[in-house]
Design a protein around this motif. Sequence first.
Motif, PDB file in Angstrom:
ATOM      1  N   LYS A  84       8.982 -19.308 -34.611  1.00 18.18           N
ATOM      2  CA  LYS A  84       9.078 -18.241 -33.598  1.00 18.18           C
ATOM      3  C   LYS A  84       7.785 -17.448 -33.388  1.00 18.18           C
ATOM      4  O   LYS A  84       7.646 -16.724 -32.397  1.00 18.18           O
ATOM      5  CB  LYS A  84      10.197 -17.279 -33.964  1.00 18.18           C
ATOM      6  N   TYR A  85       6.835 -17.563 -34.312  1.00 19.93           N
ATOM      7  CA  TYR A  85       5.615 -16.771 -34.202  1.00 19.93           C
ATOM      8  C   TYR A  85       4.559 -17.484 -33.348  1.00 19.93           C
ATOM      9  O   TYR A  85       4.368 -18.697 -33.462  1.00 19.93           O
ATOM     10  CB  TYR A  85       5.021 -16.491 -35.575  1.00 19.93           C
ATOM     11  N   ILE A  86       3.866 -16.691 -32.509  1.00 12.86           N
ATOM     12  CA  ILE A  86       2.763 -17.239 -31.714  1.00 12.86           C
ATOM     13  C   ILE A  86       1.491 -17.107 -32.541  1.00 12.86           C
ATOM     14  O   ILE A  86       1.037 -16.004 -32.839  1.00 12.86           O
ATOM     15  CB  ILE A  86       2.617 -16.507 -30.369  1.00 12.86           C
ATOM     16  N   LYS A  87       0.933 -18.246 -32.930  1.00 12.24           N
ATOM     17  CA  LYS A  87      -0.250 -18.256 -33.788  1.00 12.24           C
ATOM     18  C   LYS A  87      -1.543 -18.287 -32.981  1.00 12.24           C
ATOM     19  O   LYS A  87      -2.471 -17.512 -33.236  1.00 12.24           O
ATOM     20  CB  LYS A  87      -0.203 -19.464 -34.723  1.00 12.24           C
ATOM     21  N   ASN A  88      -1.614 -19.188 -32.008  1.00  8.40           N
ATOM     22  CA  ASN A  88      -2.838 -19.367 -31.213  1.00  8.40           C
ATOM     23  C   ASN A  88      -2.514 -19.481 -29.733  1.00  8.40           C
ATOM     24  O   ASN A  88      -1.428 -19.921 -29.354  1.00  8.40           O
ATOM     25  CB  ASN A  88      -3.578 -20.658 -31.614  1.00  8.40           C
TER      26      ASN A  88
ATOM     27  N   TYR B 112      -1.364  -9.922 -34.116  1.00 11.04           N
ATOM     28  CA  TYR B 112      -0.562  -9.151 -33.165  1.00 11.04           C
ATOM     29  C   TYR B 112       0.943  -9.292 -33.408  1.00 11.04           C
ATOM     30  O   TYR B 112       1.748  -8.622 -32.754  1.00 11.04           O
ATOM     31  CB  TYR B 112      -0.902  -9.565 -31.736  1.00 11.04           C
ATOM     32  N   ASN B 113       1.335 -10.181 -34.323  1.00  9.97           N
ATOM     33  CA  ASN B 113       2.740 -10.349 -34.689  1.00  9.97           C
ATOM     34  C   ASN B 113       3.628 -10.645 -33.479  1.00  9.97           C
ATOM     35  O   ASN B 113       4.741 -10.140 -33.355  1.00  9.97           O
ATOM     36  CB  ASN B 113       3.257  -9.092 -35.420  1.00  9.97           C
ATOM     37  N   LEU B 114       3.125 -11.480 -32.572  1.00 11.97           N
ATOM     38  CA  LEU B 114       3.883 -11.853 -31.384  1.00 11.97           C
ATOM     39  C   LEU B 114       4.906 -12.940 -31.725  1.00 11.97           C
ATOM     40  O   LEU B 114       4.591 -13.892 -32.443  1.00 11.97           O
ATOM     41  CB  LEU B 114       2.952 -12.392 -30.300  1.00 11.97           C
ATOM     42  N   THR B 115       6.106 -12.780 -31.210  1.00 17.50           N
ATOM     43  CA  THR B 115       7.121 -13.814 -31.349  1.00 17.50           C
ATOM     44  C   THR B 115       7.523 -14.307 -29.969  1.00 17.50           C
ATOM     45  O   THR B 115       7.353 -13.598 -28.973  1.00 17.50           O
ATOM     46  CB  THR B 115       8.370 -13.290 -32.085  1.00 17.50           C
ATOM     47  N   MET B 116       8.055 -15.510 -29.927  1.00 16.52           N
ATOM     48  CA  MET B 116       8.447 -16.115 -28.655  1.00 16.52           C
ATOM     49  C   MET B 116       9.740 -15.459 -28.158  1.00 16.52           C
ATOM     50  O   MET B 116      10.789 -15.602 -28.781  1.00 16.52           O
ATOM     51  CB  MET B 116       8.659 -17.618 -28.852  1.00 16.52           C
ATOM     52  N   PRO B 117       9.695 -14.707 -27.035  1.00 19.14           N
ATOM     53  CA  PRO B 117      10.903 -14.062 -26.511  1.00 19.14           C
ATOM     54  C   PRO B 117      11.939 -15.087 -26.053  1.00 19.14           C
ATOM     55  O   PRO B 117      11.588 -16.180 -25.596  1.00 19.14           O
ATOM     56  CB  PRO B 117      10.380 -13.243 -25.315  1.00 19.14           C
TER      57      PRO B 117
END
Length: 291
Positions: free
Chosen positions: A142-146, A200-205
């Motif tokens: 679920k995490y956006i890495k790059n 940024y700790n972005l996850t895929m919505p």
Amino acid sequence: MKVLATLLLLVSISTFAQIKGVVKDSLTKQPIPFVNIWVENENRATTSEEDGTFVFPDSEKGKNLVFSAIGYEKKTISASKAKEVVLQPTNYQLEEVLISNRIQTKEIQIGKTENTVCQAFDNGPKIDTKFFPYDPSYKKTKYIKNVSVYTDCRIDEATVKIHFYSVNADGFPDKELLSKDLIVKIKKGTRIHTIDVTKYNLTMPKNGIFVGFEKLLIESNRFEKTVFDKNTNSPSISVTYYPYMLYNYVEREQLFTFSGGKWNKQIINSDASSEYKKKIYEPSIQLTLTN
């Protein structure tokens, strides 16, 4: 000598007939760099420099300018009154963020297209986006890495912004998912640039995400050359801002672009009998997801 005199005259006229201003924070009074500035409802724009200054042709004097930057409220003001523009910081209501330890034992790359042939376009001044729909299989990564972008740059180094947008109820790009600008340096050549966004700790919505590419129309991205008319042999200055974004020609029903200070939806005729009419040039962007 005549050619030199003509060039100097052109530069002199261009410098004189300008609207000059500066963008500042309303609280700190400090200049705001890399602000997106549009002629309202038109496809003409510029970007504020690192010191907050900007320039527009004097021909825009009777029109409105739209100023937008992450962390600030959008502002529309008459170009004739834009000598000093102050933007109000946005009051964000921070949501509780759960920080978990990432294992990062799995990775998947999304956004690849079957058509690997790319076309370089000068995408400025608009912001083109690519939509990444959610898939239930992403639950385990679920995490956006790059984020990876494919560009063509003819100067040693250029500066761009990368945007992440949520999706609203109408399917349009909505809120910025980062609280500050993601500024990226693009090196010379035709290449894929991979940017690590782990911090940024972005996850895929679950309703998907839009990723946008914004070229900055600033002096350090500017490239000039003198060209001569074949018929009259008269000189003129050709101005280009780098880098160029590369695009894939893919089948899509729609494309969302930010121009004129607002989001615009380009609809592709999905009822057309020809496959050609169903395709569009989409920015070559990919995401890497991890666990």
